[in-house]
Design an enzyme around this catalytic site. Structure first.
Site, PDB file in Angstrom:
ATOM      1  N   ILE A  87       0.821  -1.196   0.000  1.00 55.69           N
ATOM      2  CA  ILE A  87       0.000   0.000   0.000  1.00 55.69           C
ATOM      3  C   ILE A  87       0.865   1.261   0.000  1.00 55.69           C
ATOM      4  CG2 ILE A  87      -1.815   1.267   1.197  1.00 55.69           C
ATOM      5  CD1 ILE A  87      -2.677  -1.446   0.010  1.00 55.69           C
ATOM      6  N   TYR A 237      -1.722  -7.854  16.947  1.00 61.03           N
ATOM      7  CA  TYR A 237      -1.958  -7.106  15.709  1.00 61.03           C
ATOM      8  C   TYR A 237      -3.259  -6.312  15.803  1.00 61.03           C
ATOM      9  CZ  TYR A 237      -2.646  -6.040  10.775  1.00 61.03           C
ATOM     10  OH  TYR A 237      -2.860  -5.376   9.583  1.00 61.03           O
ATOM     11  N   LYS A 241      -3.713  -2.113  15.541  1.00 62.82           N
ATOM     12  CA  LYS A 241      -4.502  -1.426  14.523  1.00 62.82           C
ATOM     13  C   LYS A 241      -5.685  -0.668  15.126  1.00 62.82           C
ATOM     14  CE  LYS A 241      -2.810  -1.595  10.907  1.00 62.82           C
ATOM     15  NZ  LYS A 241      -1.742  -0.657  10.537  1.00 62.82           N
ATOM     16  N   THR A 274      -0.257  -7.710  -0.154  1.00 61.77           N
ATOM     17  CA  THR A 274       0.950  -7.017   0.279  1.00 61.77           C
ATOM     18  C   THR A 274       1.863  -8.032   0.948  1.00 61.77           C
ATOM     19  OG1 THR A 274       0.261  -6.487   2.541  1.00 61.77           O
ATOM     20  CG2 THR A 274      -0.546  -5.028   0.800  1.00 61.77           C
TER      21      THR A 274
END
Length: 365
Positions: A87, A237, A241, A274
């Site tokens: 990204i 994680y 976020k 990604t």
């Protein structure tokens, strides 16, 4: 950034609800129990997606917004963290093609040079350069801010993009923090603060911070913020976020209150191809071939947030298809935990203490 926790591949401790804190259960769950929990989480996400489609918020972005709609970025200067792939790379490439001066900040100089060469193949006159940055080392964050402050007349936009996802073993940063918390969130928290004066020199500065659909399943585990007691890759994680989303929204509130003149916006790319998937197993990677959208498509919410005249500070943009995995651009769903004022204030205070930074009550003229 792609995140398979949206499909119910959850943490060992069963952290599936969106709350300010969570209890700990270090015992492994039986397979049937974990599957049932996964189905509950999946159902909650489906209901949320259906609810999102029931109304159109005022100022909804044009669903088919694409790079052709991006206004010229001539004369503007942007910093993109993690801009050597995924990204971040697609964002840097698009901004450079639109005429902007772009600084790619990442750890690996060789990959940085490769990214620059690739961008210049498509845009020969691209004004793009590489700067070394290790978000897992606050000294590196400070050094980058010092270099940019000395070299740039201003900074029109900062894209807090770099991140890592679910390393199987718990790692620690140079400063002793859990690696995902350090790279995905705390390093960006510190970098943004140090670049505030440079951002203020621009006419209409923006900060875009990337979150993830994983934030919906996240919790801020104040009782074990660094996952020292029982490391859980997915839970760590999700926490990082969610923290990114809380930071983006609170940064806008503080900018408004203190008159900083900075627009802070959050975005997420749905599930996109990604290098974050490096830690995914064979099954998850195989399924991903049929689900993941191209990184260029996943970059659109970020590019809209950083360039579109109609993008709104304090908003959260992402795909609006089923579960926000992919689809047309629009407002993403903000989980309740991201608006918990008490948790936000506590996280902000803890983050300032851990990073050694202090956001000003106002920015001097």
């Amino acid at each position: 950034m792609a995140n398979w926790t949206a499909f119910g591949i959850l943490s060992r401790r069963g952290r599936t609800t969106v709350v300010g804190t969570a209890t700990s259960d270090s015992k492994a769950r039986p397979m049937f129990s974990r599957s049932r929990t996964c189905l509950v989480a999946l159902g909650a996400l489906l209901l949320s997606a259906c609810a999102a489609g029931g109304s159109i918020a005022q100022g909804q972005p044009k669903p088919d917004w694409n790079l052709a709609d991006m206004p010229s970025q001539n004369g503007r200067i942007f910093l993109v963290t993690g801009g050597t792939s995924g990204i971040g790379y697609e964002s840097a490439k698009a901004l450079a093609a639109a005429g902007a001066q772009v600084v790619i900040a990442a750890r690996n100089p060789e990959r940085g040079e490769e990214a620059i060469a690739s961008i210049r193949e498509e845009t020969p006159d691209a004004r793009v350069r590489f700067e070394s940055l290790d978000l897992a080392d606050l000294a590196s964050v400070h050094a980058l801010a010092e270099r940019l402050t000395a070299a740039l007349p201003r900074l029109d936009g900062l894209i807090n993009n770099a991140g890592i996802m679910e390393p199987p073993e718990r790692g620690t940063s140079a400063d002793g923090f859990e690696m995902q918390f350090a790279v995905n969130y705390l390093g960006h928290f510190a970098l943004t603060e140090e670049l505030l004066p440079l951002l203020q020199k621009a006419d209409a500065p923006r900060v875009v911070t990337l979150s993830s659909i994983a934030a919906r399943l996240g919790a801020i585990h104040f009782q074990d913020l660094q996952f020292e007691q029982d490391y859980d890759p997915a839970g760590a994680y999700q926490q990082s976020k969610l923290a990114c989303l809380m930071f983006a929204l609170e940064l806008q509130r503080r900018s408004d209150a203190a008159g900083w003149g900075i627009q802070s916006i959050a975005s997420h790319p749905g599930v996109s191809r990604t290098n974050l998937q490096v830690n995914n197993g064979f099954v998850r990677r195989s399924i991903g071939r049929f689900v993941l959208q191209p990184a260029a498509r996943g970059a659109l919410p970020t590019l809209y947030a950083i360039t579109a005249p109609d993008a709104r500070g304090g908003s959260y943009y992402g795909p609006t298809g089923m579960m926000e995995l992919r689809g047309s651009l629009g407002f993403a769903q903000v989980p309740a935990a991201a608006t918990d004022a008490q948790a936000i204030a506590r996280l902000w205070s803890v983050s300032e203490e851990l990073s050694g930074t202090r956001y000003p009550s106002r920015i001097a003229d």
